[in-house]
Design an enzyme around this catalytic site. Sequence first.
Site, PDB file in Angstrom:
ATOM      1  N   THR A  13     -29.736 135.203 -43.663  1.00 24.49           N
ATOM      2  CA  THR A  13     -30.076 135.269 -45.100  1.00 24.49           C
ATOM      3  C   THR A  13     -29.731 136.641 -45.678  1.00 24.49           C
ATOM      4  O   THR A  13     -28.994 136.749 -46.663  1.00 24.49           O
ATOM      5  CB  THR A  13     -31.587 134.993 -45.280  1.00 24.49           C
ATOM      6  OG1 THR A  13     -31.887 133.737 -44.705  1.00 24.49           O
ATOM      7  CG2 THR A  13     -31.983 134.997 -46.737  1.00 24.49           C
ATOM      8  N   VAL A  14     -30.238 137.699 -45.057  1.00 21.65           N
ATOM      9  CA  VAL A  14     -30.065 139.045 -45.635  1.00 21.65           C
ATOM     10  C   VAL A  14     -28.619 139.531 -45.457  1.00 21.65           C
ATOM     11  O   VAL A  14     -28.008 140.064 -46.397  1.00 21.65           O
ATOM     12  CB  VAL A  14     -31.076 140.041 -45.007  1.00 21.65           C
ATOM     13  CG1 VAL A  14     -30.910 141.418 -45.627  1.00 21.65           C
ATOM     14  CG2 VAL A  14     -32.508 139.545 -45.207  1.00 21.65           C
ATOM     15  N   LYS A 105     -39.137 145.076 -40.620  1.00 21.71           N
ATOM     16  CA  LYS A 105     -40.483 145.677 -40.663  1.00 21.71           C
ATOM     17  C   LYS A 105     -41.204 145.531 -39.346  1.00 21.71           C
ATOM     18  O   LYS A 105     -42.033 146.369 -38.983  1.00 21.71           O
ATOM     19  CB  LYS A 105     -41.311 145.079 -41.798  1.00 21.71           C
ATOM     20  CG  LYS A 105     -41.378 143.557 -41.826  1.00 21.71           C
ATOM     21  CD  LYS A 105     -40.376 143.003 -42.779  1.00 21.71           C
ATOM     22  CE  LYS A 105     -40.177 141.519 -42.576  1.00 21.71           C
ATOM     23  NZ  LYS A 105     -39.645 140.800 -43.695  1.00 21.71           N
ATOM     24  N   VAL A 132     -40.057 146.352 -46.920  1.00 22.83           N
ATOM     25  CA  VAL A 132     -41.287 145.989 -47.658  1.00 22.83           C
ATOM     26  C   VAL A 132     -40.929 145.612 -49.102  1.00 22.83           C
ATOM     27  O   VAL A 132     -40.200 146.338 -49.777  1.00 22.83           O
ATOM     28  CB  VAL A 132     -42.299 147.167 -47.711  1.00 22.83           C
ATOM     29  CG1 VAL A 132     -43.600 146.714 -48.380  1.00 22.83           C
ATOM     30  CG2 VAL A 132     -42.574 147.733 -46.338  1.00 22.83           C
ATOM     31  N   ILE A 136     -38.174 145.194 -54.411  1.00 15.86           N
ATOM     32  CA  ILE A 136     -38.986 146.222 -55.094  1.00 15.86           C
ATOM     33  C   ILE A 136     -38.771 147.575 -54.401  1.00 15.86           C
ATOM     34  O   ILE A 136     -38.970 147.680 -53.196  1.00 15.86           O
ATOM     35  CB  ILE A 136     -40.496 145.874 -55.028  1.00 15.86           C
ATOM     36  CG1 ILE A 136     -40.757 144.475 -55.586  1.00 15.86           C
ATOM     37  CG2 ILE A 136     -41.341 146.915 -55.729  1.00 15.86           C
ATOM     38  CD1 ILE A 136     -42.195 143.985 -55.393  1.00 15.86           C
ATOM     39  N   GLY A 187     -34.952 130.574 -47.746  1.00 18.65           N
ATOM     40  CA  GLY A 187     -34.626 131.818 -47.038  1.00 18.65           C
ATOM     41  C   GLY A 187     -35.711 132.878 -47.142  1.00 18.65           C
ATOM     42  O   GLY A 187     -35.464 134.051 -46.887  1.00 18.65           O
ATOM     43  N   GLU A 190     -39.640 134.146 -42.288  1.00 22.76           N
ATOM     44  CA  GLU A 190     -39.070 134.811 -41.116  1.00 22.76           C
ATOM     45  C   GLU A 190     -38.475 133.751 -40.185  1.00 22.76           C
ATOM     46  O   GLU A 190     -38.837 132.572 -40.265  1.00 22.76           O
ATOM     47  CB  GLU A 190     -40.168 135.566 -40.358  1.00 22.76           C
ATOM     48  CG  GLU A 190     -40.751 136.728 -41.116  1.00 22.76           C
ATOM     49  CD  GLU A 190     -39.704 137.771 -41.485  1.00 22.76           C
ATOM     50  OE1 GLU A 190     -39.061 138.326 -40.590  1.00 22.76           O
ATOM     51  OE2 GLU A 190     -39.516 138.017 -42.681  1.00 22.76           O
ATOM     52  N   LYS A 205     -45.875 145.153 -42.994  1.00 23.37           N
ATOM     53  CA  LYS A 205     -45.501 145.875 -44.221  1.00 23.37           C
ATOM     54  C   LYS A 205     -46.580 146.878 -44.645  1.00 23.37           C
ATOM     55  O   LYS A 205     -46.264 147.995 -45.053  1.00 23.37           O
ATOM     56  CB  LYS A 205     -45.229 144.864 -45.339  1.00 23.37           C
ATOM     57  CG  LYS A 205     -43.972 144.039 -45.070  1.00 23.37           C
ATOM     58  CD  LYS A 205     -43.917 142.840 -45.985  1.00 23.37           C
ATOM     59  CE  LYS A 205     -42.631 142.061 -45.811  1.00 23.37           C
ATOM     60  NZ  LYS A 205     -42.693 140.749 -46.467  1.00 23.37           N
ATOM     61  N   GLY A 302     -36.033 136.740 -50.105  1.00 19.58           N
ATOM     62  CA  GLY A 302     -34.835 136.021 -50.535  1.00 19.58           C
ATOM     63  C   GLY A 302     -33.616 136.908 -50.389  1.00 19.58           C
ATOM     64  O   GLY A 302     -33.722 138.128 -50.323  1.00 19.58           O
TER      65      GLY A 302
END
Length: 431
Positions: A13-14, A105, A132, A136, A187, A190, A205, A302
Site C-alpha cells: 500500500t505505502v 511504527k 504516526v 498528518i 489499505g 496492518e 504510535k 491509506g
Amino acid sequence: MIRINIALLGLGTVGQGVYELWLRHRERLREKVGVDLEIKKILVRDISKRRNIGVPDEKITVNFEEICQDRDISIVCELMGGIEPAKTYIRRLLEAGKQVVTANKAVLAEYGGEIFELATKRGAYLGFEASVGGGIPVIKILREALIGNRVESILGIINGTTNYILTRMLENNLSFERALEEAKQRGYAEADPTLDLTGLDSAHKISILASLAFGVFIPSHRIYVEGINEIDLMDLKFAKQFGYIVKLLAEARESRKGFEIRVYPALLPENHILTSIRLNYNAIYIKGDFVGDVLLYGLGAGKEPTASAVMSDIVSAVEYLRFNKFPLIKYPLREDKDLRLVSVKDSVFRYYFRFSVVDRPGVLSKISGVLGNHGISISSVVQIGRQIRKGAVPIVMLTHETREEQVVKALEEIDQLDIVKAKTKRLRIFE
Ligand code: NAP
Ligand code: HSE
C-alpha cells in the site's frame, strides 16, 4: 541538476503510494527542491505478484544486498512493516551510510532506542513522519515547531482502521466483520490487522509521540493497551442514547505521579471535538505550556496520505545530504529503567457498564448492592427491552468517578452472580 537515487523496501500500500506520488510529482519536486529524485530500486518479497502500477521490471529486486551495497543509492525508505527483517535492514542501511526513512511504527516503538542511537552515532538522517498519523505532519510539529514547549499532554485518535470500523458500525449499522473487511480493502489495516484491533498499533504510535514529547524512550510494551475487539454495535448505540460516541483513544500525560500513557476505547461526550473525527481520519490534540492547545487533523491511514509523509522525509533527507541541515533536536535515546508509569488501576474514571442479566425482580438491587459495597456510585441506569424466553436482557449503567481498582473488584464479584449471563462490558468515560 543533481540526481539523488532512492530505493524502496516494499511495494505494498505505502510503497505503491510513494511510487505513484513520485511519478506524478517528479517534475514539481525537481522545481521546488532543485534536485532530481530517482527511484532506482524496489525490494519486494514476491517478484511474481501482479501489481498493476507499471514499475519497470529492472527496478524490482528480491535481493536486499543490491540496495544496501549500491553506492549510488543514498536514501532508502523501509516500507515493509513488521519487526524482522525490517530492523536488521534499517541497521544495515545506517551502517552502510544511507539516509533512512521508515513508516514502521512497530519497529520504532520497540527498538527505537537502539535504532536512534545508531543513527546518531553514524550521523545519519532517520525520518519517521509516516509512522504516526498517516499524512498528518505530527512528528515534525512535535520535534520542531513545538520545541519551545514542555508538552503537558497528548490525546489522539491515531488508528485509522479502528476509527473507520467504529464509524461505519454506528452510522451505517455495519457488522464489525464487514467494516473490518472494508478497512482492509482500502489499505488502512496492518498486514496483521489484530495490531489495529487490539490497540497495539495505537500503542506503537503513542509510544513514539510520548517519547518525542517527554524526551525519554518509552517502549510500547510498557503501555497499557485495550482495543476495540470486544466492542458490540449494541454498546455503540447505548452509548449514543446516553449522549456519547465511542472512540479508541491514545493518551499520554506527565503528572506528579509519573507518566500516564494508555490506549483504550472510551465514551466521549457528543460535544467533544474528537467525536467529529470519522472514518480513516485521525486527530492529535497536543497541550504545550506556552502554545496552549494544538489540534492536528487529517487522513491517518491509506496510501496517498502516507506517501505524502514519506516524501516529506525523503526531501528532509535530501536537505541533510546537501546542506548538512538537520534539526538540532535529539532523538529520545534514553530508556529510563526507572520510568514511572502510573498504573491504570490507580486512575479514576467514570464508567459505562452493560450487564447481561435475567429479567426478574431484585436483579438491579443485587448489582447495585455489590457496586455500593465497593464504593461505586451510579449516575444513571436503564434496562433496555424485556427478556425473550431464556435470553438475557442488557442493563446499562453509568457511574460517578471511581478508582479503576474498585471497578475491577466489583465486576469480578458481579460476574459470579447467578443472575448474570455473560461477562459484563465495561468502558471508561472520557471527560
Ligand atoms: P503491505 O501492503 O503489507 O506491503 C508490504 C510490502 O513489503 C510488500 O510489497 C511486501 O512484498 C514487502 N515485504 C514484506 N516483507 C518483506 C521482506 N521480508 N522482504 C522483502 N519485501 C517484503 O504494508 P503497508 O500497508 O504498505 O505498510 C508498510 C509499512 O507502512 C508498515 O510498517 C505499516 O505499519 C506502515 N504504515 C502503513 C500505513 C497504511 O495506511 N497502510 C500508514 C502508515 C504507516 P510483496 O509485495 O512481494 O509481498
Ligand atoms: N493500520 C494503520 C491505521 C495504518 O489503521 O491507522 C496507519 O498507520
